[in-house]
Design an enzyme around this catalytic site. Structure first.
Site, mmCIF file in Angstrom:
data_model
loop_
_atom_site.group_PDB
_atom_site.id
_atom_site.type_symbol
_atom_site.label_atom_id
_atom_site.label_comp_id
_atom_site.label_asym_id
_atom_site.label_seq_id
_atom_site.Cartn_x
_atom_site.Cartn_y
_atom_site.Cartn_z
ATOM 1 N NE ARG A 1 -4.382 -1.690 2.179
ATOM 2 C CZ ARG A 1 -3.755 -2.767 2.787
ATOM 3 N NH1 ARG A 1 -3.119 -3.041 3.847
ATOM 4 N NH2 ARG A 1 -4.899 -4.089 2.801
ATOM 5 C CG HIS B 1 -7.567 -0.865 5.412
ATOM 6 N ND1 HIS B 1 -7.950 -1.537 5.935
ATOM 7 C CD2 HIS B 1 -7.808 -0.427 4.270
ATOM 8 C CE1 HIS B 1 -8.425 -2.465 4.702
ATOM 9 N NE2 HIS B 1 -7.759 -1.417 3.447
#
Ligand code: APR
Length: 309
Positions: A89, A176
């Protein structure tokens, strides 16, 4: 009275599926926006042509022009690059930061009272970008991560125990990503904590699978990342806001001292209503849980520090 209006920016997998779910509930008209010419128009037309068969009459339009998004109640931001296999990410950080900044500036200008739901990854850092670009207060900038992460945890718990996902609830805190904090003692099946139903080893295995839930789907798909569950999670948040249901859902919000953290977007349980984030629900964490939460917040801070000024 006019129907609610939801703009979904990014007509890719997550955006188009989110548009479909929102329109099919009849909750709001949907404007789908993308930078690629023809893509939002094509998907918008296709979705509109499904309406008579599905039996809803929400209006769905696709556009490259933000003027058409004016007066939206909610703006969902899914535009950006999706994660590819082997890409973390974090690799996406700077590219997606400039995309999110530009789309939020334009959307906020046309819908100054909207509630922003941010989906683009890396999620918590993109919430910071969206808040700065919009100038909106913290109540109206909300990241979608916890509903998805807890849905994954619920799926794995229910599968392990052979029970319905409907009776299975999970509590997930933190950023997250790899540092998210699933809280087993608040994760329950029909009110029974899973710590009463599963061994510590099994719970840890399910927690690890939850932390890697996004990567597991990426590895299987090979091109692109998850979108059905992310879109369902956004639709649940939209529903709670537009109907002022005040669902208690885990979302990324800018903390202001809650959970010992200030000035950082981190996932916590919040009440979602017509004003957006109505309030944060704070629970007392054990020393271990607080340590995991702090570590998760620190990893969000690390990404935020890497954001372009
Ligand atoms: N303005 C508008 N749309 C843009 C822009 C921009 N500046 N830049 C990219 N897009 C669009 C792309 O054209 C594409 O249609 O965003 C869309 C992204 O769609 P996908 O590549 O299918 O990605 P998707 O799987 O939908 O994921 C979107 O959500 O869950 C997260 O990690 C995921 O950050 C990713 C995002």
């Amino acid at each position: 009275m006019a129907r609610h209006k939801v703009t979904v920016i990014g007509a890719g997998n997550v955006g188009a599926t989110t548009a479909q779910r929102i329109a099919e509930t009849g909750l709001a008209d949907v404007v789908l926006v993308d930078i690629v010419e023809g893509l939002p128009q094509g998907k918008g037309l296709d979705l509109a042509e499904a309406a008579p068969v599905v039996g809803h009459d929400a209006r769905i339009t696709g556009t490259n022009d933000y003027a058409a998004t004016a007066g939206s109640n909610i703006v969902v931001v899914t535009s950006g690059l999706a994660r590819q296999p082997g890409m973390s990410r974090d690799d996406l950080l700077s590219k997606n930061a400039s995309i999110v900044k530009s789309v939020v500036e334009q959307a906020a200008r046309h819908s100054p009272h909207a509630i922003l739901i941010v989906v683009t990854n890396p999620l918590d850092a993109m919430c910071h970008v969206a808040m700065k670009a919009s100038g909106f207060p913290r109540e109206r900038v909300i990241g979608m991560a916890g509903v998805l992460d807890s849905a994954r945890f619920r799926t794995f718990i229910a599968e392990e125990l052979g029970v319905s996902v409907v009776d299975t609830h999970a509590f997930v805190l933190g950023g997250h990503g790899d540092t998210m904090v699933p809280l087993a003692r608040y994760s329950t099946v029909a009110g029974i904590p899973i710590t009463e139903l599963l061994s510590r080893e099994r719970i840890e295995a399910l927690e690890t699978r939850t932390r890697n839930g996004g990567a597991e789907v990426v590895a299987l798909l090979k091109t692109g990342s998850a979108f059905y569950a992310p879109a369902a999670a956004v639709a649940e948040m939209v529903d709670s806001i537009l109907l002022d249901r005040r669902r208690v859902l885990p979302c990324a919000v800018l903390l202001d001292g809650e959970y010992g953290t200030k000035g950082l977007f981190v996932g916590v349980p919040v009440v979602l209503g017509e004003r957006g984030m109505e309030r944060v629900i704070e629970i007392k964490l054990t020393a271990d849980e607080q340590r995991s939460f702090n570590a998760s917040a620190a990893s969000v801070q690390e990404l935020v520090d890497k954001l372009p000024a």
